[in-house]
Design a protein around this motif. Structure first.
Motif, mmCIF file in Angstrom:
data_model
loop_
_atom_site.group_PDB
_atom_site.id
_atom_site.type_symbol
_atom_site.label_atom_id
_atom_site.label_comp_id
_atom_site.label_asym_id
_atom_site.label_seq_id
_atom_site.Cartn_x
_atom_site.Cartn_y
_atom_site.Cartn_z
ATOM 1 N N ASN A 39 0.846 -1.196 0.000
ATOM 2 C CA ASN A 39 0.000 0.000 0.000
ATOM 3 C C ASN A 39 0.881 1.246 0.000
ATOM 4 O OD1 ASN A 39 -2.552 1.276 0.023
ATOM 5 N ND2 ASN A 39 -2.327 1.717 2.209
ATOM 6 N N ASP A 40 1.228 1.718 -1.195
ATOM 7 C CA ASP A 40 2.123 2.877 -1.299
ATOM 8 C C ASP A 40 1.518 4.008 -2.126
ATOM 9 O OD1 ASP A 40 2.215 1.496 -3.683
ATOM 10 O OD2 ASP A 40 4.367 1.746 -3.968
ATOM 11 N N ASN A 41 0.209 3.946 -2.377
ATOM 12 C CA ASN A 41 -0.473 5.012 -3.109
ATOM 13 C C ASN A 41 -1.717 5.434 -2.343
ATOM 14 O OD1 ASN A 41 0.826 5.295 -6.032
ATOM 15 N ND2 ASN A 41 0.816 3.122 -5.502
ATOM 16 N N ALA A 42 -1.871 6.728 -2.163
ATOM 17 C CA ALA A 42 -3.044 7.258 -1.452
ATOM 18 C C ALA A 42 -4.251 7.301 -2.385
ATOM 19 C CB ALA A 42 -2.755 8.650 -0.913
ATOM 20 N N PRO A 43 -5.456 7.154 -1.839
ATOM 21 C CA PRO A 43 -6.658 7.240 -2.687
ATOM 22 C C PRO A 43 -6.882 8.676 -3.157
ATOM 23 C CG PRO A 43 -7.273 7.099 -0.380
ATOM 24 C CD PRO A 43 -5.791 6.905 -0.429
ATOM 25 N N GLU A 44 -7.638 8.822 -4.218
ATOM 26 C CA GLU A 44 -7.946 10.141 -4.765
ATOM 27 C C GLU A 44 -9.296 10.090 -5.465
ATOM 28 O OE1 GLU A 44 -5.333 9.400 -8.845
ATOM 29 O OE2 GLU A 44 -4.628 10.818 -7.337
ATOM 30 N N LYS A 93 -4.320 3.316 -6.971
ATOM 31 C CA LYS A 93 -3.483 2.552 -7.891
ATOM 32 C C LYS A 93 -3.086 1.198 -7.323
ATOM 33 C CE LYS A 93 -1.545 6.688 -10.075
ATOM 34 N NZ LYS A 93 -0.304 7.469 -10.331
ATOM 35 N N ASP A 94 -3.134 1.041 -6.002
ATOM 36 C CA ASP A 94 -2.815 -0.248 -5.387
ATOM 37 C C ASP A 94 -3.945 -1.239 -5.637
ATOM 38 O OD1 ASP A 94 -0.375 0.702 -4.238
ATOM 39 O OD2 ASP A 94 -1.577 1.753 -2.752
ATOM 40 N N GLU A 95 -3.607 -2.525 -5.486
ATOM 41 C CA GLU A 95 -4.607 -3.572 -5.671
ATOM 42 C C GLU A 95 -4.514 -4.554 -4.508
ATOM 43 O OE1 GLU A 95 -4.363 -5.435 -9.459
ATOM 44 O OE2 GLU A 95 -4.901 -3.637 -10.573
ATOM 45 N N PRO A 96 -5.088 -4.205 -3.360
ATOM 46 C CA PRO A 96 -5.025 -5.125 -2.215
ATOM 47 C C PRO A 96 -5.776 -6.417 -2.509
ATOM 48 C CG PRO A 96 -6.572 -3.333 -1.803
ATOM 49 C CD PRO A 96 -5.854 -2.998 -3.083
ATOM 50 N N SER A 97 -5.285 -7.513 -1.924
ATOM 51 C CA SER A 97 -5.889 -8.824 -2.184
ATOM 52 C C SER A 97 -7.338 -8.893 -1.737
ATOM 53 C CB SER A 97 -5.073 -9.915 -1.470
ATOM 54 O OG SER A 97 -4.987 -9.633 -0.082
ATOM 55 N N SER A 98 -7.682 -8.132 -0.696
ATOM 56 C CA SER A 98 -9.057 -8.145 -0.191
ATOM 57 C C SER A 98 -9.939 -7.089 -0.844
ATOM 58 C CB SER A 98 -9.045 -7.921 1.325
ATOM 59 O OG SER A 98 -8.411 -6.686 1.641
ATOM 60 N N GLY A 99 -9.408 -6.362 -1.815
ATOM 61 C CA GLY A 99 -10.185 -5.327 -2.480
ATOM 62 C C GLY A 99 -10.092 -3.998 -1.741
#
Length: 339
Positions: free
Chosen positions: A149-154, A181-187
């Protein structure tokens, strides 16, 4: 395929027989014959062979430069068993993200990795015989970059938000969403709120819909373009990563004149117009008269020499002040003793 290293020769027993023998001549003996054929396999120089046709590897995008990702292995299949040296086909790694040890086949990172830029790197590793560099084998490596998780939401888009001048309290004027831009496994899971300094504003409120969207609502009756035509609402968005990241995005809200159906007609602030019959030239003339009268008075006031002379002399020649009576002083705007 023949392989000298596996078997150097083959011995075959071959039989030839006449399937249509004439019964009259059966007594003359068998109508077949056999022979032995020996096949010798000649050795040729073959390129190195990798132990696997494909090497899948994984590495976190947070890994440090120089960390080991994995190892490939190849050998010379010839009886000479020539030592093998490794290299990366740079046509498959143009940015030079990876290095390989020429002797051991250990692959390491050469640059920082970013999954959002390239999630999978498919590279080709070359294995070359030390004794015969023209013999080159090829192995294939698929390196998957693991997300952190290295990108903040926008904001998901640039919103064109408007509010009608006749808006009522509690009216939804915009529904917003976010992207990451991140894609966590849990969404993704996003949380919305107003920033601390905007929480107590009397114009708008925010409702987190708990489905990765939020609604912007009005908090009061009516808006006037002449008073304020644009509002800027700072919105705080947090993701569900570990650790979580956040960002502040500003929603621009324009006040518009709307029709009966609430559809914006015009959003430009109406300019105030001068009263009819009063032209710009007339206003300039009036201003000039006021400055002239002010200058006359200052030329007669006792304190002007120490306090105002430089300013008024800059605006009007001092001779003009001396030639006219101090009208402003006479009208009581200034006092000779306390101007």
């Amino acid at each position: 395929d023949l392989d000298f290293e596996a078997k150097t020769s083959y011995t075959l027993r071959i039989e030839a027989a006449n399937k249509d023998a004439d019964p009259r001549f059966l007594s003359l003996g068998p109508f077949s014959d056999t022979t032995t054929v020996k096949i010798i396999v000649e050795d040729v120089d073959e390129p190195p062979v990798f132990s696997s046709p494909l090497y899948p590897m994984e590495v976190s995008e947070a890994t440090q430069v120089g960390n080991i990702i994995g190892t490939v292995a190849a050998h010379d299949p010839d009886s000479s068993n020539s030592p093998v040296r490794y290299s990366i086909d740079r046509n498959t790694d143009l940015e030079r993200y990876f290095n390989i040890d020429a002797n051991s086949g250990v692959i390491t990172t050469a640059k920082s990795l970013d999954r959002e830029t390239n999630a999978v790197h498919n590279i080709t590793v070359l294995a070359m015989e030390s004794q015969n560099p023209s013999q080159v084998g090829r192995g294939y490596v698929a390196i998957t970059i693991l997300d952190i998780n290295d990108n903040a939401p926008e904001f998901a888009m640039d919103y064109e938000t408007t509010v009608c001048e006749n808006a009522q309290p509690g009216q939804v004027i915009q529904k917003i969403s976010a992207v990451d831009k991140d894609e966590p496994s849990s969404g993704h899971q996003f949380y919305f709120s107003l920033t601390t300094d905007a929480t107590n504003n009397h114009n708008f409120s925010l409702k987190d819909n708990k489905d990765n969207t939020a609604s912007i609502l009005t908090r009061r009756n009516g808006f006037r373009r002449q008073e304020q035509s644009v509002y800027y609402l700072p919105i705080f968005i947090v993701d569900s990563g570990s650790p979580s990241l956040s960002s502040t995005n500003t929603l621009t809200i324009r006040v518009c004149d709307c029709d009966a159906d609430g559809i914006a007609q015009t959003c430009n602030a109406e300019a105030y117009v001068l009263p009819a019959g009063l032209s710009t030239g007339a206003l300039i003339a009036i201003l000039a008269c006021v400055l002239t009268l002010l200058g006359r008075c200052c030329s007669q006031c006792l304190c002007c020499k120490s306090r105002h002379t430089n300013l008024t002399t800059f605006l009007f020649p001092y001779s003009i002040f001396r030639e006219h009576p101090p009208l402003f002083c006479e009208l009581g705007f200034f006092s000779l003793s306390n101007p």
